[in-house]
Design an enzyme around this catalytic site. Structure first.
Site, short mmCIF file in Angstrom:
data_model
loop_
_atom_site.label_atom_id
_atom_site.label_comp_id
_atom_site.label_asym_id
_atom_site.label_seq_id
_atom_site.Cartn_x
_atom_site.Cartn_y
_atom_site.Cartn_z
N GLU A 145 0.81 -1.22 0.00
CA GLU A 145 0.00 0.00 0.00
C GLU A 145 0.85 1.28 0.00
O GLU A 145 0.53 2.25 -0.67
CB GLU A 145 -0.89 -0.02 1.25
N ASP A 146 1.93 1.27 0.74
CA ASP A 146 2.66 2.51 1.01
C ASP A 146 4.06 2.58 0.43
O ASP A 146 4.75 3.59 0.60
CB ASP A 146 2.75 2.75 2.52
#
Ligand code: ZN
Length: 177
Positions: A66-67
């Site tokens: 996600e990051d």
């Protein structure tokens, strides 16, 4: 814990530290991001009594897709298909607007696997503890309250499998600002 599990555990912590190395948390002190996945693993093992190595490894890696620029294929190559599956289950589609991502988390919670539920519980518990103990810079109290209520809506959709973690969630929810 056997030697193979210990090896993969340390490798996952190191992998996450490398991938998140340039990121900071949103708190006033801008803490290193790696503190967050380490907090999940600590909570799962030492408060939640979770002994499933795939859950702990997935918790360490849960924000890497996600990051960071980590891909699901990389996770599968390094940590296997089970861990990849758990991480993918708890990964938001960052191409969507924030409010939609939040709604989708609520909608998807009842369909999560048992292992993904454990990671999701740990993530929400740690995030709520952070909001109370070291709030994100510039968050007014209403935003903190909305965040608590949204987290509860997600968790209410996945109850019934991890009694101890659910109790820990309820404890921190009881500290709602
Ligand atoms: Zn997280």
């Amino acid at each position: 814990m056997n030697q193979a599990d210990l090896a993969v555990l340390v490798r996952a912590a190191s992998f996450a530290a490398t991938r998140h190395r340039d990121q900071r948390r949103k708190d006033e002190a801008a803490s290193p991001y790696i503190n967050h996945p380490l907090a999940l693993a600590d909570l799962l093992v030492n408060e939640g009594d979770v002994a499933d190595i795939d859950i702990i490894v997935a918790a360490l890696l849960h924000d890497t897709i996600e990051d960071t620029n980590t891909t699901a294929d990389e996770i599968e190559q390094a940590f296997g298909a089970v861990v990849r599956g758990i991480v993918e289950e708890v990964t938001d589609d960052m191409s969507l607007p924030r409010q939609m991502r939040k709604r989708i988390q609520v909608e998807h919670a009842p369909g999560l696997s048992s292992r993904a539920r454990a990671v999701k519980l740990a993530d929400k518990i740690c995030n709520l503890r952070d909001v109370v103990d070291s709030p994100p810079a510039g968050w007014p109290i209403d935003r903190c309250r909305d965040y608590f209520d949204w987290a509860k809506a997600v968790i209410d959709g996945l109850r019934g499998e991890h009694e101890r973690l659910e109790a820990l969630f309820d404890d921190v929810y009881g500290r709602r600002p």
